[in-house]
Design a protein around this motif. Structure first.
Motif, PDB file in Angstrom:
ATOM      1  N   HIS A  12       0.814  -1.209   0.000  1.00 36.62           N
ATOM      2  CA  HIS A  12       0.000   0.000   0.000  1.00 36.62           C
ATOM      3  C   HIS A  12       0.856   1.272   0.000  1.00 36.62           C
ATOM      4  O   HIS A  12       0.565   2.230  -0.725  1.00 36.62           O
ATOM      5  CB  HIS A  12      -0.912  -0.022   1.228  1.00 36.62           C
ATOM      6  CG  HIS A  12      -1.852   1.142   1.334  1.00 36.62           C
ATOM      7  ND1 HIS A  12      -2.833   1.409   0.399  1.00 36.62           N
ATOM      8  CD2 HIS A  12      -1.956   2.130   2.262  1.00 36.62           C
ATOM      9  CE1 HIS A  12      -3.497   2.490   0.759  1.00 36.62           C
ATOM     10  NE2 HIS A  12      -2.983   2.939   1.884  1.00 36.62           N
ATOM     11  N   ASP A  67       2.163   0.879  -4.183  1.00 38.34           N
ATOM     12  CA  ASP A  67       1.084   1.696  -4.748  1.00 38.34           C
ATOM     13  C   ASP A  67       1.431   3.185  -4.758  1.00 38.34           C
ATOM     14  O   ASP A  67       1.380   3.832  -5.807  1.00 38.34           O
ATOM     15  CB  ASP A  67      -0.198   1.467  -3.946  1.00 38.34           C
ATOM     16  CG  ASP A  67      -1.359   2.316  -4.468  1.00 38.34           C
ATOM     17  OD1 ASP A  67      -1.609   2.264  -5.683  1.00 38.34           O
ATOM     18  OD2 ASP A  67      -1.995   3.029  -3.674  1.00 38.34           O
ATOM     19  N   ARG A 124       3.909   3.189  -8.053  1.00 36.87           N
ATOM     20  CA  ARG A 124       2.833   3.310  -9.047  1.00 36.87           C
ATOM     21  C   ARG A 124       2.078   4.632  -8.959  1.00 36.87           C
ATOM     22  O   ARG A 124       1.124   4.833  -9.723  1.00 36.87           O
ATOM     23  CB  ARG A 124       1.854   2.134  -8.880  1.00 36.87           C
ATOM     24  CG  ARG A 124       2.432   0.750  -9.139  1.00 36.87           C
ATOM     25  CD  ARG A 124       2.837   0.551 -10.597  1.00 36.87           C
ATOM     26  NE  ARG A 124       1.705   0.776 -11.487  1.00 36.87           N
ATOM     27  CZ  ARG A 124       0.791  -0.152 -11.768  1.00 36.87           C
ATOM     28  NH1 ARG A 124       0.913  -1.372 -11.256  1.00 36.87           N
ATOM     29  NH2 ARG A 124      -0.213   0.132 -12.562  1.00 36.87           N
ATOM     30  N   SER A 152      -2.215   1.734  -8.850  1.00 34.69           N
ATOM     31  CA  SER A 152      -2.321   0.280  -8.918  1.00 34.69           C
ATOM     32  C   SER A 152      -3.721  -0.170  -8.505  1.00 34.69           C
ATOM     33  O   SER A 152      -4.416   0.519  -7.742  1.00 34.69           O
ATOM     34  CB  SER A 152      -1.279  -0.375  -8.009  1.00 34.69           C
ATOM     35  OG  SER A 152      -1.584  -0.127  -6.661  1.00 34.69           O
ATOM     36  N   GLN A 195      -2.216  -4.857  -5.479  1.00 40.01           N
ATOM     37  CA  GLN A 195      -1.704  -4.638  -4.121  1.00 40.01           C
ATOM     38  C   GLN A 195      -1.738  -5.922  -3.301  1.00 40.01           C
ATOM     39  O   GLN A 195      -0.790  -6.243  -2.573  1.00 40.01           O
ATOM     40  CB  GLN A 195      -2.529  -3.552  -3.419  1.00 40.01           C
ATOM     41  CG  GLN A 195      -2.303  -2.144  -3.941  1.00 40.01           C
ATOM     42  CD  GLN A 195      -3.069  -1.120  -3.121  1.00 40.01           C
ATOM     43  OE1 GLN A 195      -3.013  -1.122  -1.888  1.00 40.01           O
ATOM     44  NE2 GLN A 195      -3.803  -0.250  -3.785  1.00 40.01           N
TER      45      GLN A 195
END
Length: 543
Positions: free
Chosen positions: A377, A381, A385, A389, A394
């Motif tokens: 997370h 993410d 990303r 994402s 995840q």
């Protein structure tokens, strides 16, 4: 003295012990599998927080299950048996730490966040640098805590099977790691929470039953139990056996010994407020009211448990014998299961040990979920990303992280098998208090706090605690160190908290005044309202 000391080889019935162990694993794995069917396969909310679907009572039991780790049961009982009053300091520290966490951090953090501690830290700050730093801190805290649990599991099973050879003990640690990975991959937070609830009830009941048996044996005369423990230390050749009733047997004496005690106390009392896996439990309930209810349940269970460890610790010294504890596989960590054998025979020992083993599995599963959530997370993410994402991605990254962390904790747990697990947990507390706590408190309560201050606080607290620990006599230079055949220690400290915690707080202040303001006054105001009132908590905003 009315005690029949154990022969070193007497560890009950190994076949019975293993049968009960396997039974526990099968039952809890069935529960985990059933729980996994009720959660969405690729839902991050379900995997990390169980869909926030638990009641306050259920979460209170699970919090107690998460908090009462192998350190609490195996480590503290052993520490009291061998060091008396100074061992009980772990019980006091762990419980006071819980109260500190509840007063300062738990509800504001829960009201502000979504899945992880970094959600709160980055709420009004720059996302990427803060989340990256927080994910590193979470990983290291979780890893040190996992090492303690793995070492505890190795000690426990080694006692039950009377395994003295290091390779065989290492194999036990590896098996625990594999089972833990399976728990998390199959059940996520929902399955893990159910296991923690069951384990909390069983552990508290087991400790209560042991305490009642002990008090019946001494006819309610606690002073008689203390005298028997003193006599046992005298029989073992302790220079001043009555020292177990007074402060200073393990800590104190020299100036460095006194500083080491203060350092341990700081780590224990401040560490819980920065432990990601305990704080994450508050995201598994739907409302702030249920969060408060879960705290009440947890305080009753945790407080009662730690009071009873005093009885169990002195009883272990009195009935098992100091030399038998020291010579058992796992050393001090073997005191509790050996006491169960002395009190109720092989079946009782196997049951109590199986509960302790379930304790290890429940705690390591919770830790693994927390660490994997932080990597997926906060790092994957938010940092890699840019927040784009999918939840399925995840969850997949989380599961890969669980496997990697499991393997790392197995290797490090094997290295730390001879350490007292309560002491190992105090190191995790130290890192949490040094790296996480300053940043959490500043984020919640200091309006001027900025990104530079947050990143400085986390990295300085984390790096200083790890570096000081590396050059302390916990890692090298003493018989009980992780690397006991080498010596590169520079400090006569076993816990670096007295240096690293002030450095973490100081770095946050210096970084804030040297760094540029984030100019996010609106977010700061929103965070203040949400943390204090819970308004908006049901639909957290991603910035």
């Amino acid at each position: 003295m009315q005690t029949h000391l154990l022969a070193q080889s007497d560890a009950g019935n190994p076949i019975l012990n293993i049968a009960i162990f396997v039974g526990f694993i099968v039952i809890t794995m069935y529960i985990v599998t059933r729980a996994s069917k009720s959660q969405q396969k690729d839902s991050a909310k379900d995997f990390y927080t169980g869909g926030a679907s638990f009641s306050g009572t259920q979460n209170g039991l699970a919090i107690a299950g998460d908090y009462l780790s192998a350190a609490s049961f195996l480590g503290i009982v052993g520490a009291i048996a061998l060091n008396g009053y100074d061992g009980f300091l772990y019980s006091i520290g762990f419980f006071v730490a819980w109260v500190v966490a509840m007063l300062l951090v738990a509800e504001p953090l829960r009201n502000t966040g979504k899945f992880t501690m970094a959600d709160v830290l980055s709420f009004r700050l720059k996302q990427r640098p803060v989340r990256l730093a927080a994910s590193f801190a979470t990983l290291f805290v979780s890893l040190f805590y996992l090492i303690a649990q793995m070492a505890g599991a190795g000690s426990l099973v080694s006692v039950l099977l009377d395994i003295h050879e290091k390779p065989a003990q290492a194999a036990v640690v590896a098996v625990v790691g594999v089972v833990m990975i399976a728990y998390v991959l199959i059940g996520g937070m929902k399955g893990t929470t159910y296991v923690q609830m069951i384990k909390a009830v069983l552990l508290c009941a087991g400790v209560f039953i042991m305490a009642v048996i002990i008090l019946v044996m001494v006819k309610g005369n606690f002073s008689e139990l203390l005298q028997m423990a003193v006599d046992s230390h005298a029989d073992a050749g302790t220079a001043n056996p009555e020292a177990i009733l007074e402060p200073g047997m393990q800590y104190g004496g020299s100036l460095m010994g006194q500083l080491d005690f203060i350092s341990l106390a700081m780590a224990l009392c401040l560490g819980v407020a920065g432990l990601p896996h305990v704080l994450m439990r508050f995201y598994t309930v739907p409302t702030a009211r249920e969060a408060r209810k879960s705290v009440t349940w947890a305080i009753v269970l945790i407080g009662g448990f730690y009071l009873l460890t005093l009885i169990l610790g002195y009883a272990a010294a009195a009935y098992v014998g100091v030399d038998n504890i020291r010579n058992a596989p796992g050393g001090a960590n073997a005191a509790a299961p050996l006491l169960a054998l002395e009190l109720g025979g092989s079946i009782f020992m196997a049951l109590i040990s199986a509960v302790a083993f379930a304790t290890v599995l429940a705690v390591v599963a919770g830790l693994a979920i927390t660490a994997s959530a932080s990597v997926a997370h906060d790092f994957y993410d938010a940092v890699l990303r840019g927040g784009k994402s999918t939840e399925a991605e995840q969850v997949r990254v989380s599961k890969i992280t669980v496997v990697v962390i499991g393997i790392a904790s197995i290797i490090l747990g094997i290295l730390a098998m001879d350490q007292n697990v309560a002491f190992l947990v105090s190191l995790a507390f130290c890192i949490a208090a040094s790296a996480n706590l300053p940043t959490i408190l500043y984020s919640l309560y200091w309006k001027r706090f900025n990104t530079t201050g947050a990143v400085s606080s986390i990295y300085v607290g984390l790096i200083s605690s790890l570096v000081i620990l590396f050059f302390s006599n916990s890692v090298s230079g003493t018989e009980t160190a992780m690397f006991n055949t080498s010596d590169w220690s520079l400090l006569d400290l076993t816990n670096p908290a007295i240096i690293s915690i002030p450095l973490g707080f100081l770095a946050g202040i210096v970084g804030t005044y040297l760094g540029k303001p984030d100019n996010k006054d609106a977010l700061q105001a929103e965070m203040e309202v949400r943390s204090l009132t819970g308004v908006g908590v049901e639909a957290p905003v991603d910035h």
